[in-house]
Design a protein around this motif. Structure first.
Motif, PDB file in Angstrom:
ATOM      1  N   ASP A 173      -5.806  76.353  18.065  1.00  0.00           N
ATOM      2  CA  ASP A 173      -5.355  75.736  19.324  1.00  0.00           C
ATOM      3  C   ASP A 173      -6.313  76.109  20.464  1.00  0.00           C
ATOM      4  O   ASP A 173      -6.750  77.263  20.554  1.00  0.00           O
ATOM      5  N   LEU A 188      -4.864  79.064  23.274  1.00  0.00           N
ATOM      6  CA  LEU A 188      -4.400  80.393  22.876  1.00  0.00           C
ATOM      7  C   LEU A 188      -5.026  80.905  21.576  1.00  0.00           C
ATOM      8  O   LEU A 188      -4.820  82.052  21.190  1.00  0.00           O
ATOM      9  N   TYR A 219      -4.317  79.957  18.506  1.00  0.00           N
ATOM     10  CA  TYR A 219      -3.359  80.062  17.397  1.00  0.00           C
ATOM     11  C   TYR A 219      -3.696  78.997  16.337  1.00  0.00           C
ATOM     12  O   TYR A 219      -3.962  77.843  16.673  1.00  0.00           O
ATOM     13  N   LEU A 279      -7.871  65.836  25.762  1.00  0.00           N
ATOM     14  CA  LEU A 279      -6.555  65.651  26.380  1.00  0.00           C
ATOM     15  C   LEU A 279      -5.776  66.969  26.409  1.00  0.00           C
ATOM     16  O   LEU A 279      -5.293  67.403  27.458  1.00  0.00           O
ATOM     17  N   GLU A 280      -5.695  67.616  25.251  1.00  0.00           N
ATOM     18  CA  GLU A 280      -4.874  68.831  25.164  1.00  0.00           C
ATOM     19  C   GLU A 280      -5.462  69.970  25.993  1.00  0.00           C
ATOM     20  O   GLU A 280      -4.761  70.609  26.775  1.00  0.00           O
ATOM     21  N   PHE A 339      -5.055  69.295  29.688  1.00  0.00           N
ATOM     22  CA  PHE A 339      -3.655  69.366  30.112  1.00  0.00           C
ATOM     23  C   PHE A 339      -3.228  70.828  30.223  1.00  0.00           C
ATOM     24  O   PHE A 339      -2.637  71.246  31.227  1.00  0.00           O
ATOM     25  N   MET A 340      -3.532  71.610  29.184  1.00  0.00           N
ATOM     26  CA  MET A 340      -3.102  73.017  29.169  1.00  0.00           C
ATOM     27  C   MET A 340      -3.752  73.804  30.307  1.00  0.00           C
ATOM     28  O   MET A 340      -3.088  74.564  31.004  1.00  0.00           O
ATOM     29  N   ILE A 373      -1.592  75.444  33.275  1.00  0.00           N
ATOM     30  CA  ILE A 373      -1.608  76.900  33.497  1.00  0.00           C
ATOM     31  C   ILE A 373      -2.105  77.207  34.918  1.00  0.00           C
ATOM     32  O   ILE A 373      -1.551  78.034  35.625  1.00  0.00           O
ATOM     33  N   TRP A 413       2.522  75.324  35.791  1.00  0.00           N
ATOM     34  CA  TRP A 413       3.411  74.302  35.239  1.00  0.00           C
ATOM     35  C   TRP A 413       4.079  73.440  36.314  1.00  0.00           C
ATOM     36  O   TRP A 413       5.176  72.932  36.119  1.00  0.00           O
ATOM     37  N   PRO A 454       4.547  80.242  17.890  1.00  0.00           N
ATOM     38  CA  PRO A 454       5.141  81.160  18.875  1.00  0.00           C
ATOM     39  C   PRO A 454       5.350  80.512  20.244  1.00  0.00           C
ATOM     40  O   PRO A 454       4.577  79.646  20.654  1.00  0.00           O
ATOM     41  N   LEU A 480       5.840  81.361  24.382  1.00  0.00           N
ATOM     42  CA  LEU A 480       5.435  82.441  25.283  1.00  0.00           C
ATOM     43  C   LEU A 480       6.378  82.527  26.482  1.00  0.00           C
ATOM     44  O   LEU A 480       7.183  81.622  26.722  1.00  0.00           O
ATOM     45  N   ASP A 510       7.086  82.930  30.705  1.00  0.00           N
ATOM     46  CA  ASP A 510       6.651  82.175  31.898  1.00  0.00           C
ATOM     47  C   ASP A 510       6.662  80.664  31.664  1.00  0.00           C
ATOM     48  O   ASP A 510       5.756  79.951  32.108  1.00  0.00           O
ATOM     49  N   HIS A 511       7.623  80.163  30.948  1.00  0.00           N
ATOM     50  CA  HIS A 511       7.777  78.724  30.682  1.00  0.00           C
ATOM     51  C   HIS A 511       6.598  78.125  29.925  1.00  0.00           C
ATOM     52  O   HIS A 511       6.447  76.912  29.870  1.00  0.00           O
ATOM     53  N   HIS A 512       5.725  78.965  29.407  1.00  0.00           N
ATOM     54  CA  HIS A 512       4.569  78.441  28.675  1.00  0.00           C
ATOM     55  C   HIS A 512       5.029  78.034  27.278  1.00  0.00           C
ATOM     56  O   HIS A 512       5.475  78.865  26.510  1.00  0.00           O
ATOM     57  N   PRO A 541       1.387  76.979  21.709  1.00  0.00           N
ATOM     58  CA  PRO A 541       0.627  75.999  20.905  1.00  0.00           C
ATOM     59  C   PRO A 541       1.493  74.904  20.295  1.00  0.00           C
ATOM     60  O   PRO A 541       0.974  74.008  19.642  1.00  0.00           O
ATOM     61  N   LEU A 574       3.365  72.747  21.966  1.00  0.00           N
ATOM     62  CA  LEU A 574       3.617  71.603  22.857  1.00  0.00           C
ATOM     63  C   LEU A 574       3.033  70.287  22.328  1.00  0.00           C
ATOM     64  O   LEU A 574       3.755  69.304  22.142  1.00  0.00           O
ATOM     65  N   PHE A 575       1.741  70.265  22.082  1.00  0.00           N
ATOM     66  CA  PHE A 575       1.127  69.008  21.656  1.00  0.00           C
ATOM     67  C   PHE A 575       1.583  68.563  20.270  1.00  0.00           C
ATOM     68  O   PHE A 575       1.850  67.375  20.071  1.00  0.00           O
TER      69      PHE A 575
END
Lengths: 490, 140
Positions: A175, A178, A180, A441-442, A445-446, A450, A454, B29, B31, B33-35, B38, B40-41
């Protein structure tokens, strides 16, 4: 410009163009790979000779990607995936000299317009580029996906499904924010994700082999047998270009604008231009014209090749993978890219500008014509022989990208998936679009989410981002309205 | 099988694909703080699959050009099988010979006589191998 007009410079241009033509024409070998393999040679050359060679390689390779679309219906590059079906159909209907003529001359014109805009407006464009943040990049990706969705000739719902398949493939691997691992199922080799060149070879190349083997009675599109002269390559495309001046200028400008955004490059420019042209045709209610779609894509991607150098030279940010490699060569040679480069190395910049013009003015028509003659011969090769060669190239091309055995299996799997999707009437090009734009895109967006903690309203409160969002909404509105008009509302 | 059934089968398959993505994404996982992390998408893409799949099942297709065909399954399956086997054989015998065999078999399956296919396969395999390794310097 001494480097360019020395015998070493001219030789570098000619050999670089030939090398780029070979790489571009073979499915699986890309302009980026060609430039990457050129690094050891570039290391021993003077930058004034190495840079023209790299420009010649990339300019000709991007065009040569159209040769495999013409012969084997496999897009040579992600940029040519946007219009390869139009190119293939046009080759069958009007002959390869005409279709590749549009491609080569259109590329040359787009490249020249891109180069001139690069020379004239570099400083202004840099100022605009500096305004772009992750919010604008996010909207650029949304705009590209939306345009691709409504640009498909058939069902929007099926185009949506194909786009989602591409977006899913883009999720495989680590990802972007992060780190992951997603959908790698414990396989270390999948951590790096699926390579879209490998996917493309499977989707368009190997699926064609499977189709021909599974459906031997399938009707083949006849190749125009009429004898074609050099006029079909050099003359007729000019007629089209002069008739479609506005389209050529719009696509070139779009290519330049998208190309200078770091990380965007020729692929997105080509997709957006082709999509806009398709939407324009749907809107006018006329039948889809392959020649203008091809012209839109080919002018746009070569214009973007030139403008991708703007952020690389002025800001030290690579516009695409090729300019990323060029920045590496700059560092090897102790040259620091940035605004000072224009003052400290004026001869290098002039040589670069000159090379773009020479490549587009002379190399593209020259190598383009040779490639078209070769394609004309190859189109008359017997079907069994052509299928066997395509199979060989698919296997070797898929493996050569990363030297991963696994990629051959991925390629074969994609071939089967593409066959099933084609039988269901799903478009394939949207899968590539999803894979190309998904990470952009991802990631943006992230990063934006951040950055703004948000707060989703921050995606709309910057003027440039708002403008891009409005453009996306306009495309959605126009797309829905005209899809309903032509009756393809699913 | 009609165009309607093909579309419905695809719709059902995409819905299942979407559900599978959503189930896998639930294990990613989350996280503080409303995060959303990985997941989401994948969740967005999975939901897209489910919605598109259901709509494909429910709506009428517009593929007027669709027509049934007779498939010669064995020919494509042999080619596919050889491609899947090639990497293992290549470990032991190198790339050139297995490549030539695959190319020759595909030429034969596509309609060439066995001896022409053998010549075509050998020549194509050797040419592609040397084109990549010697001329383009791409090691195989």
């Amino acid at each position: 410009m001494s480097g360019l007009f020395s015998w070493e410079g001219i030789l570098a241009l000619l050999l670089g163009g030939l090398y780029g033509a070979l790489f571009g024409a073979i499915p699986g070998l890309t302009a980026t790979l060609a430039v990457a393999l050129f690094i050891p040679v570039a290391f021993f050359l003077d930058p004034a000779v190495a840079l023209p060679a790299i420009i010649a390689i990339s300019t000709v390779a991007i065009f040569a990607g159209d040769v495999s679309s013409t012969v084997a219906k496999i897009p040579g590059t992600p940029a040519s995936a946007a219009y390869f079906e139009s190119l293939f159909r046009l080759s069958r209907r009007e002959g390869p000299l005409y279709s590749l003529g549009i491609s080569a001359i259109g590329s040359a014109v787009g490249g020249l317009i891109g180069s001139l805009l690069l020379i004239l407006t570099a400083s202004v464009i840099i100022k605009v580029a500096r305004q772009f943040s992750s919010f604008e990049y996010f909207w650029i990706a949304v705009l590209g996906l939306t345009a691709g969705l409504f640009a498909s000739g058939g069902s929007t719902l099926k185009a949506m499904a194909s786009l989602l398949v591409g977006l899913f493939f883009a999720l495989v691997g680590v990802d972007p924010t992060l780190g992951y691992a997603r959908f790698s199922f414990g396989n270390a080799q999948l951590l790096g994700g699926l390579n879209y060149i490998v996917v493309m070879i499977g989707l368009f190349g190997f699926s064609e082999v499977l189709t021909q083997l599974w459906e031997p009675d399938k009707e083949q599109e006849e190749v125009k047998m009429a004898r074609q002269t050099a006029r079909a390559f050099f003359g007729r495309p000019w007629g089209l270009i002069l008739r479609e001046k506005a389209l050529v200028f719009r696509s070139s400008l779009l290519g330049v604008l998208v190309g200078f955004l770091p990380g965007a490059g020729a692929d997105i420019g080509s997709w957006v231009s082709c999509s806009l042209e398709r939407i324009r045709q749907i809107r006018s209610g006329k039948e889809e014209r392959d020649d203008t779609i091809l012209l839109a894509g080919t002018t746009s991607n070569n214009a973007a090749v030139a403008s991708a150098w703007i952020p690389a030279l002025s800001l030290g940010l690579p516009g695409d993978t090729i300019t990323a490699i060029v920045l590496g060569i700059f560092m090897m040679k102790g040259i620091s890219p940035g605004p000072l480069l224009f003052d400290q190395q004026p001869h290098l910049i002039q040589s670069l500008y000159g090379t773009f013009i020479v490549c587009n003015l002379l190399l593209l028509p020259l190598y383009g014509y040779l490639a078209a003659l070769l394609a004309r011969k190859l189109l008359h090769v017997s079907k069994p022989l052509l299928l066997s060669v395509i199979t060989g190239l698919c296997i070797v091309g898929a493996y050569a990208i990363n030297h991963e055995i696994r990629d051959i299996w991925v390629m074969a799997g994609m071939g089967v998936l593409a066959y099933a999707l084609k039988r269901g009437g799903f478009p394939l090009a949207q899968i590539v679009l999803g894979m190309v734009l998904g990470p952009l895109l991802e990631q943006n967006f992230m990063v934006s989410a951040i950055k703004s903690r948000w707060d989703i309203t921050s995606f709309f409160d910057r003027p440039l981002a708002l403008g891009l969002m409005v453009a996306t909404l306009v495309i959605i509105g126009v797309g829905i309205r005209f899809k309903h008009r032509v009756g393809a509302n699913t | 099988m009609s165009a309607v059934s093909i579309q419905r089968i695809w719709g059902a398959a995409l819905t299942l694909w979407g559900v599978a993505i959503l189930l896998v994404a639930r294990q990613f996982p989350r996280l503080a703080d409303h995060h959303p992390g990985p997941a989401l998408f994948p969740a967005v893409v999975g939901s897209g699959f489910v919605i598109t799949g259901i709509l494909l099942v429910l709506l009428k297709p517009h593929d007027a050009a669709w027509k049934p065909i007779t498939l010669e399954w064995h020919r494509g399956l042999i080619a596919l099988g050889l491609c899947l086997l090639l990497p293992w054989v290549a470990f032991m015998a190198g790339f050139m010979i297995p490549l030539a065999i695959v190319v020759a078999v595909v030429a034969w399956l596509a309609g060439l006589s066995w001896w022409k296919a053998l010549i075509a396969g050998s020549l194509t395999g050797v040419v592609i191998f040397y084109l990549f390794t010697n001329l383009l310097r791409v090691p195989l």
